[in-house]
Every structure is written in structure tokens, then in C-alpha cells.
Design an enzyme around this catalytic site. Structure first.
Site: not given
Length: 101
Positions: A83-85, A87
Site C-alpha cells: 500500500p503506497c497511500q 507515500f
């Protein structure tokens, strides 16, 4: 393991908009390996649309936590995004607000 010297079966979990798959397939082709995606999982609507546009013949399964393990085909390589949210701009880059004290 199901691979031969020039073929790999892979699954693509938390697939996002297909960046891992595209890179993996390009690397395989560069090495003379034929990649075969046998399972894809993603839940974000905007990512699903992009993925389906790029790979219209590749079924996308929903939430991986709702899919029994025995329904996932045999594979050689597992691709998975995290999950890159935290960043991303969409997630307001809140990972940088975490105190390290």
C-alpha cells in the site's frame, strides 16, 4: 514449481495499475522467458480500470482476503505491491509526519 526453462507462471497481488506486471514481463521477454499471469487481485476502482484497459483478457479477482487459498492457481513467482497511500499525494504523504523520536 511449474516453470520450464523459458516459461514462468506468476500471480499479481495488490496489482495497482500494473507497474509490477509490466516491468516483470519486460524483464522476462528480455531474457527469452515467456511470462504467464495466472491470477490478479486488486480492489481500487481507478486501478482496476487501468489494469483492465492494459490487460483486457486477464481476469481481475477482487479482495485477496476473500479468496480461499485453494482457488489461487499454482505459480512460480508472486508479484505484490505494498500500500503506497502513505507515500503518495493521494494519501497526503502522511508517512513523513511520523515522528521517529
Amino acid at each position: 514449481m511449474t516453470s520450464t526453462l523459458n516459461k514462468l507462471r506468476f500471480i499479481d497481488l495488490f496489482a495497482g495499475m500494473d507497474g509490477f506486471r509490466l516491468g516483470f514481463e519486460q524483464a522476462c521477454h528480455a531474457q527469452g522467458i515467456t511470462p504467464n499471469c495466472v491470477f490478479t487481485s486488486e480492489i481500487k476502482p481507478h486501478a482496476l480500470k487501468v489494469y483492465a484497459d492494459n490487460f483486457p483478457n486477464s481476469p481481475i479477482h477482487g479482495d485477496i482476503t476473500q479468496i480461499p487459498a485453494e482457488e489461487i492457481p499454482d505459480f512460480d513467482v508472486l508479484l505484490a505491491g505494498f500500500p503506497c497511500q502513505a507515500f503518495s499525494y493521494a494519501g497526503k504523504r502522511q508517512v513523513y509526519a511520523i515522528s521517529c523520536n
